[in-house]
Design a protein around this motif. Structure first.
Motif, PDB file in Angstrom:
ATOM      1  N   UNK A   1       0.821  -1.210   0.000  1.00 16.85           N
ATOM      2  CA  UNK A   1       0.000   0.000   0.000  1.00 16.85           C
ATOM      3  C   UNK A   1       0.858   1.264   0.000  1.00 16.85           C
ATOM      4  N   UNK A   2       2.097   1.118   0.426  1.00 13.92           N
ATOM      5  CA  UNK A   2       2.963   2.290   0.591  1.00 13.92           C
ATOM      6  C   UNK A   2       3.113   3.126  -0.674  1.00 13.92           C
ATOM      7  N   UNK A   3       3.389   2.503  -1.829  1.00 15.74           N
ATOM      8  CA  UNK A   3       3.585   3.345  -3.018  1.00 15.74           C
ATOM      9  C   UNK A   3       2.397   4.253  -3.307  1.00 15.74           C
ATOM     10  N   UNK A   4       1.216   3.808  -2.940  1.00 16.14           N
ATOM     11  CA  UNK A   4       0.031   4.589  -3.293  1.00 16.14           C
ATOM     12  C   UNK A   4      -0.475   5.461  -2.154  1.00 16.14           C
ATOM     13  N   UNK A   5       0.171   5.327  -1.001  1.00 13.22           N
ATOM     14  CA  UNK A   5      -0.188   6.199   0.112  1.00 13.22           C
ATOM     15  C   UNK A   5       0.966   7.168   0.345  1.00 13.22           C
ATOM     16  N   UNK A   6       1.963   6.726   1.090  1.00  6.53           N
ATOM     17  CA  UNK A   6       3.121   7.586   1.331  1.00  6.53           C
ATOM     18  C   UNK A   6       3.793   7.975   0.020  1.00  6.53           C
ATOM     19  N   UNK A   7       3.903   7.022  -0.902  1.00  3.75           N
ATOM     20  CA  UNK A   7       4.630   7.276  -2.131  1.00  3.75           C
ATOM     21  C   UNK A   7       3.775   7.749  -3.277  1.00  3.75           C
ATOM     22  N   UNK A   8       2.629   8.284  -2.955  1.00  5.78           N
ATOM     23  CA  UNK A   8       1.697   8.679  -4.007  1.00  5.78           C
ATOM     24  C   UNK A   8       2.296   9.573  -5.079  1.00  5.78           C
ATOM     25  N   UNK A   9       2.986  10.660  -4.709  1.00  6.47           N
ATOM     26  CA  UNK A   9       3.501  11.529  -5.781  1.00  6.47           C
ATOM     27  C   UNK A   9       4.385  10.795  -6.768  1.00  6.47           C
ATOM     28  N   UNK A  10       5.237   9.908  -6.245  1.00  9.67           N
ATOM     29  CA  UNK A  10       6.169   9.244  -7.144  1.00  9.67           C
ATOM     30  C   UNK A  10       5.495   8.106  -7.907  1.00  9.67           C
ATOM     31  N   UNK A  11       4.521   7.471  -7.280  1.00  7.52           N
ATOM     32  CA  UNK A  11       3.826   6.381  -7.966  1.00  7.52           C
ATOM     33  C   UNK A  11       3.014   6.934  -9.136  1.00  7.52           C
ATOM     34  N   UNK A  12       2.302   8.010  -8.910  1.00  9.83           N
ATOM     35  CA  UNK A  12       1.509   8.588  -9.996  1.00  9.83           C
ATOM     36  C   UNK A  12       2.424   9.048 -11.124  1.00  9.83           C
ATOM     37  N   UNK A  13       3.552   9.590 -10.751  1.00 11.55           N
ATOM     38  CA  UNK A  13       4.488  10.049 -11.784  1.00 11.55           C
ATOM     39  C   UNK A  13       5.060   8.863 -12.557  1.00 11.55           C
ATOM     40  N   UNK A  14       5.436   7.814 -11.829  1.00 12.37           N
ATOM     41  CA  UNK A  14       6.009   6.634 -12.490  1.00 12.37           C
ATOM     42  C   UNK A  14       4.996   5.986 -13.427  1.00 12.37           C
ATOM     43  N   UNK A  15       3.747   5.951 -13.001  1.00  7.79           N
ATOM     44  CA  UNK A  15       2.716   5.278 -13.799  1.00  7.79           C
ATOM     45  C   UNK A  15       2.013   6.229 -14.755  1.00  7.79           C
ATOM     46  N   UNK A  16       2.437   7.489 -14.724  1.00  8.07           N
ATOM     47  CA  UNK A  16       1.826   8.514 -15.568  1.00  8.07           C
ATOM     48  C   UNK A  16       0.327   8.629 -15.313  1.00  8.07           C
ATOM     49  N   UNK A  17      -0.028   8.558 -14.042  1.00 11.12           N
ATOM     50  CA  UNK A  17      -1.415   8.781 -13.649  1.00 11.12           C
ATOM     51  C   UNK A  17      -1.558  10.236 -13.244  1.00 11.12           C
TER      52      UNK A  17
END
Lengths: 234, 234
Positions: A188-204
């Motif tokens: 869950x971490x990438x989409x909670x704490x790591x949200x900014x970077x996850x969205x950027x990595x996935x181009x969301x």
DNA sequence: GACGAAATCTATCAGATGATAGACTTTTTA
DNA sequence: TAAAAAGTCTATCATCTGATAGATTTCGTC
């Protein structure tokens, strides 16, 4: 004057003289949870909080004694809200664990729990706010660590670990199941704490319902994989 | 005087008059990376850094222009160290990716990479220090975000995503593979960023070789599970 | 050995920050 | 309606923090 600075429950002893302060107190808590969650204890100033809450600076000392008192009160407030939100599912799970649970049953309950957690931590706007507060305090223990660890983290991980063990066909959580549980929660971490970077990595551009489904699908894949690897080398 | 405040490479142009400052500069960087990594930008004071480094306060302004300049220099220093450490494996992987890779080959390379990453981020004392710096800046973008994202995070996740795709029998990383890659990388979080709480949850007193093996085993389980789920619903 | 760039130091500044003092306002109670 | 409690405000304090000024020391060059 006010007695219990932290919990603030000592008011209206036998005849309340005058109590309007509850609103101000609540307002400060609301603002503080967001501010501390976003930027951390050190980066947030009491003036910022007071201004955003629309009250004068000394209100913080008046209601919470100090900046740290306010911080602790935030943690207690969060624990209360979380328990309210998750009590149904938690009750159900604990009841289930008392009897023997089939692997498929444990697997499905895991999916159900993580579906709820994903909504709670990733999708829902309201809970993101305090989720960042909790995540920060958990990874960098501060004054509020004990209360959050004992009330949120510990029971949560134990439950997941027990269910992981059941899903793998074991009767009780061993160290390996606990590690698997930690990795599952870490998903869950990438989409909670790591949200900014996850969205950027996935181009969301945002995390809406469509993205929520994809995240959940990935977590469910992981749960299925755990359940599929029943006979582990032991 | 000093020209380039950040990189500091402009010294000894054609005849160096006097240069002892490189030691002081290095010492400041060393201390700052640890301090910023442990406590974050806002919580660390320039006096703390100067005192720990054993130099006078204005040395920071002299060599780095400002506190933020020092912070940026830390990021550049880290990027340099990381590239040095991982260049061999990275080169090997990129070469491999240019031709067709068998799933089992990709799976094994993934295991090798994560074995190295685990040592780098979890076991090795030296790298824990800057790893916390990177992790913090990645999850809470600050002045050094771009440099760390472009040089460490982006190439790293892309590589893992490509290998995950190959391990699943695909020719190229799609969104699902990227999400799986994120979850795989997230598996390191409990033992790096979340170290205090992971050790407490698992009742580990430290993370030594024995613990490293258990962590690695769990990550390898996850890699095997990903590789085993080759034909995913698409 | 004298000059000058490089480096380091002490002392200080201006602004921010958490906390407090104390006056004033609002509401309850008797 | 007057006393008292509860709440809110302005003004201020002591301390900390990043940064600067300016003197002093170090050392290579000529």
């Amino acid at each position: 004057m006010l007695k219990d600075k932290v919990s603030g429950t000592t008011r209206n002893r036998h005849s309340q003289r005058y109590s309007k302060g509850a609103d101000t107190r609540r307002q400060l808590l609301e603002v503080a949870i967001i501010a501390f969650g976003e930027s951390g204890y050190a980066s947030v100033t009491t003036r910022q909080i007071a201004d955003t809450a629309g009250v004068a600076l000394p209100a913080i000392q008046y209601y919470f004694g100090s900046k740290e008192g306010l911080y602790l009160a935030c943690a207690e407030e969060i624990v209360g809200r979380y328990k309210t939100t998750t009590s149904e599912t938690a009750q159900f799970a604990y009841t289930l664990l008392k009897r023997s649970v089939a692997p498929s049953e444990a697997r499905d309950l895991l999916k159900r729990i993580f579906s709820g957690l994903t909504t709670l931590l990733v999708t829902s706007e309201n809970s993101q706010l305090w989720a960042t507060f909790v995540a920060r305090e958990i990874r960098e223990p501060g004054p509020a660590f004990e209360i959050l660890f004992n009330n949120l983290w510990k029971p949560g991980t134990q439950l997941v670990a027990e269910l992981v063990a059941r899903a793998k066909g074991q009767q009780q959580a061993d160290e390996e199941a606990t590690i698997d549980a930690l990795l599952l929660i870490a998903a869950l971490v990438p989409f909670q704490t790591g949200r900014p970077i996850a969205t950027r990595t996935l181009k969301w551009r945002q995390i809406g319902d469509a993205q929520r489904e994809k995240i959940l699908a990935a977590i469910n894949r992981q749960i299925d994989r755990i359940a599929a690897s029943k006979a582990s080398a032991a």
